[in-house]
Write a protein that holds these residues in place. Structure first.
Motif, PDB file in Angstrom:
ATOM      1  N   ILE A  71       8.106  -6.784  10.089  1.00  0.00           N
ATOM      2  CA  ILE A  71       8.943  -6.908   8.973  1.00  0.00           C
ATOM      3  C   ILE A  71       8.858  -5.491   8.258  1.00  0.00           C
ATOM      4  O   ILE A  71       9.576  -4.887   7.714  1.00  0.00           O
ATOM      5  CB  ILE A  71       9.485  -7.803   8.384  1.00  0.00           C
ATOM      6  CG1 ILE A  71      10.010  -8.912   9.116  1.00  0.00           C
ATOM      7  CG2 ILE A  71      10.380  -7.796   7.131  1.00  0.00           C
ATOM      8  CD1 ILE A  71       9.970 -10.588   8.418  1.00  0.00           C
ATOM      9  N   GLY A  72       7.407  -5.548   7.883  1.00  0.00           N
ATOM     10  CA  GLY A  72       6.951  -4.342   6.838  1.00  0.00           C
ATOM     11  C   GLY A  72       7.151  -3.048   7.529  1.00  0.00           C
ATOM     12  O   GLY A  72       7.600  -2.053   7.136  1.00  0.00           O
ATOM     13  N   LEU A  73       6.753  -3.079   8.928  1.00  0.00           N
ATOM     14  CA  LEU A  73       6.969  -1.785   9.769  1.00  0.00           C
ATOM     15  C   LEU A  73       8.219  -1.478  10.062  1.00  0.00           C
ATOM     16  O   LEU A  73       8.656  -0.258   9.849  1.00  0.00           O
ATOM     17  CB  LEU A  73       6.278  -2.032  11.302  1.00  0.00           C
ATOM     18  CG  LEU A  73       4.758  -1.881  11.388  1.00  0.00           C
ATOM     19  CD1 LEU A  73       4.303  -2.194  12.628  1.00  0.00           C
ATOM     20  CD2 LEU A  73       4.169  -0.435  10.871  1.00  0.00           C
ATOM     21  N   MET A  74       9.293  -2.508  10.050  1.00  0.00           N
ATOM     22  CA  MET A  74      10.793  -1.984  10.244  1.00  0.00           C
ATOM     23  C   MET A  74      11.252  -1.624   8.937  1.00  0.00           C
ATOM     24  O   MET A  74      12.114  -0.606   8.773  1.00  0.00           O
ATOM     25  CB  MET A  74      11.761  -3.423  10.493  1.00  0.00           C
ATOM     26  CG  MET A  74      11.357  -3.886  12.029  1.00  0.00           C
ATOM     27  SD  MET A  74      11.735  -5.443  12.587  1.00  0.00           S
ATOM     28  CE  MET A  74      13.556  -5.403  12.081  1.00  0.00           C
ATOM     29  N   ILE A  75      10.911  -1.993   7.840  1.00  0.00           N
ATOM     30  CA  ILE A  75      11.080  -1.567   6.312  1.00  0.00           C
ATOM     31  C   ILE A  75      10.751  -0.197   6.101  1.00  0.00           C
ATOM     32  O   ILE A  75      11.560   0.673   5.836  1.00  0.00           O
ATOM     33  CB  ILE A  75      11.021  -2.613   5.234  1.00  0.00           C
ATOM     34  CG1 ILE A  75      11.626  -3.838   5.457  1.00  0.00           C
ATOM     35  CG2 ILE A  75      10.940  -1.941   4.059  1.00  0.00           C
ATOM     36  CD1 ILE A  75      11.138  -4.882   4.442  1.00  0.00           C
ATOM     37  N   THR A  76       9.443   0.123   6.629  1.00  0.00           N
ATOM     38  CA  THR A  76       8.760   1.493   6.382  1.00  0.00           C
ATOM     39  C   THR A  76       9.546   2.405   7.118  1.00  0.00           C
ATOM     40  O   THR A  76       9.864   3.485   6.853  1.00  0.00           O
ATOM     41  CB  THR A  76       7.556   1.647   7.016  1.00  0.00           C
ATOM     42  OG1 THR A  76       6.662   0.453   6.006  1.00  0.00           O
ATOM     43  CG2 THR A  76       6.817   2.634   6.791  1.00  0.00           C
ATOM     44  N   ALA A  77       9.861   1.988   8.602  1.00  0.00           N
ATOM     45  CA  ALA A  77      10.841   2.919   9.400  1.00  0.00           C
ATOM     46  C   ALA A  77      12.187   3.204   8.911  1.00  0.00           C
ATOM     47  O   ALA A  77      12.480   4.128   8.858  1.00  0.00           O
ATOM     48  CB  ALA A  77      10.864   2.035  10.657  1.00  0.00           C
TER      49      ALA A  77
END
Length: 86
Positions: A71-77
């Motif tokens: 989820i953190g990677l998706m938000i960062t992207a």
């Protein structure tokens, strides 16, 4: 390809829970459906409920941490794509 792998993993969780649940007087259909939908979190909770607490807690915590990272990677992207890379 990734969706095929995740489908196979979900089916493996569901089949394991379907076969193992009656040994512990649990509903095989309920745990198979939960295992198919929620995957490793359901497997970890099942292990906790059936007395294999150490393995259950390890699987549950690792699954939750994995989901938090994804989820953190998706938000960062999403932030990088909306604001640009510079």
């Amino acid at each position: 390809m990734e969706s095929a792998i995740s489908l196979i993993v979900s089916l493996a969780f569901a089949i394991f829970l379907f076969i193992d649940a009656p040994k512990h007087n649990k509903s095989r259909w309920l745990w198979a459906i939960l295992g198919f939908i929620f995957g490793p979190i359901a497997l970890g909770i099942y292990f906790i409920k059936t007395g294999r607490k150490v393995a259950g807690w390890i699987i549950t915590i690792l699954a939750i941490l994995f989901y938090i990272v994804i989820i953190g990677l998706m938000i960062t992207a999403a932030v990088l794509f909306t604001n640009g890379f510079s």
